[in-house]
Design an enzyme around this catalytic site. Structure first.
Site, PDB file in Angstrom:
ATOM      1  CG  LEU A  75      -1.940  -1.199   1.196  1.00 56.28           C
ATOM      2  CD1 LEU A  75      -2.846  -1.149   2.411  1.00 56.28           C
ATOM      3  CD2 LEU A  75      -2.751  -1.270  -0.089  1.00 56.28           C
ATOM      4  CB  CYS A  76       4.470   1.959  -0.051  1.00 58.42           C
ATOM      5  SG  CYS A  76       4.873   1.708   1.666  1.00 58.42           S
ATOM      6  CG  HIS A  77       1.078   6.615  -2.320  1.00 56.93           C
ATOM      7  ND1 HIS A  77       0.640   6.480  -1.026  1.00 56.93           N
ATOM      8  CD2 HIS A  77      -0.022   6.860  -3.074  1.00 56.93           C
ATOM      9  CE1 HIS A  77      -0.674   6.639  -0.999  1.00 56.93           C
ATOM     10  NE2 HIS A  77      -1.098   6.870  -2.218  1.00 56.93           N
ATOM     11  CG  MET A 113       6.263   2.828   4.938  1.00 60.32           C
ATOM     12  SD  MET A 113       6.383   1.786   6.412  1.00 60.32           S
ATOM     13  CE  MET A 113       6.658   0.193   5.689  1.00 60.32           C
ATOM     14  CD  GLU A 114       9.291   5.303   0.743  1.00 58.64           C
ATOM     15  OE1 GLU A 114       8.430   5.000  -0.092  1.00 58.64           O
ATOM     16  OE2 GLU A 114       8.992   5.803   1.862  1.00 58.64           O
ATOM     17  CG  ASP A 128      24.139 -12.709   0.949  1.00 53.92           C
ATOM     18  OD1 ASP A 128      23.923 -13.944   0.981  1.00 53.92           O
ATOM     19  OD2 ASP A 128      24.651 -12.138  -0.027  1.00 53.92           O
TER      20      ASP A 128
END
Length: 157
Positions: A75-77, A113-114, A128
């Protein structure tokens, strides 16, 4: 039904309409840690990992992740980011690498969110790169530490 903006009147998830929101300068800063065994941390610091420079790789991975957040979080733009910075610092006392991401844009929605995605992926890249030496590493403490801009204004942890 809910005060959560991602739920409509029927309780269904939807993308928030930001079309009428004014653009403003927005910044977010997030942080997190990956804890590992001392031999793995020492090898990382000395640049002796079989896969190469873990911190440089993680920095680029975090930047790439910030740019692709809308592809990962439903739901992120999609945003036009004006800045993404990812810093990684080795803390030998804590037995950890700390990642900090700063994201910025001028737009109608925030960049939290980014920043959080950049930190998570940067830390996963460290995992990793170091997993051959320590499979027991722990990613922890990923959190937003500051945001600026938008209707809700400034916030700091």
């Amino acid at each position: 039904m809910s005060e959560l903006p991602h739920l409509n009147a029927h309780g269904e998830a939807h993308m928030v309409d930001i079309g009428e929101k004014a653009a403003s300068d927005r910044v977010a800063i997030a942080e997190g840690w990956i804890r590992m065994a001392a031999p793995a941390l020492a090898a990382l610091q000395r640049g002796e990992l079989a896969k190469g420079d873990a911190l440089a790789t993680a920095r680029i991975a975090g930047i790439m992740a910030a740019k692709r957040t809308a592809e990962l979080i439903p739901l992120c733009h999609p945003l036009s980011l004006s800045r993404v910075e990812v810093a990684l610092d080795v803390d030998t006392e804590a037995g950890a690498v700390r990642a900090e991401a700063t994201t910025a844009t001028r737009g109608a929605t925030g960049v939290e969110m980014e920043a959080l995605t950049a930190v998570q992926v940067a830390l996963l890249a460290v995992y990793d790169m170091c997993k051959a030496l320590d499979r027991g590493m722990t990613i922890e403490g990923v959190r937003l530490i500051h945001k600026r801009g938008g209707r809700s204004g400034d916030w700091s942890r």
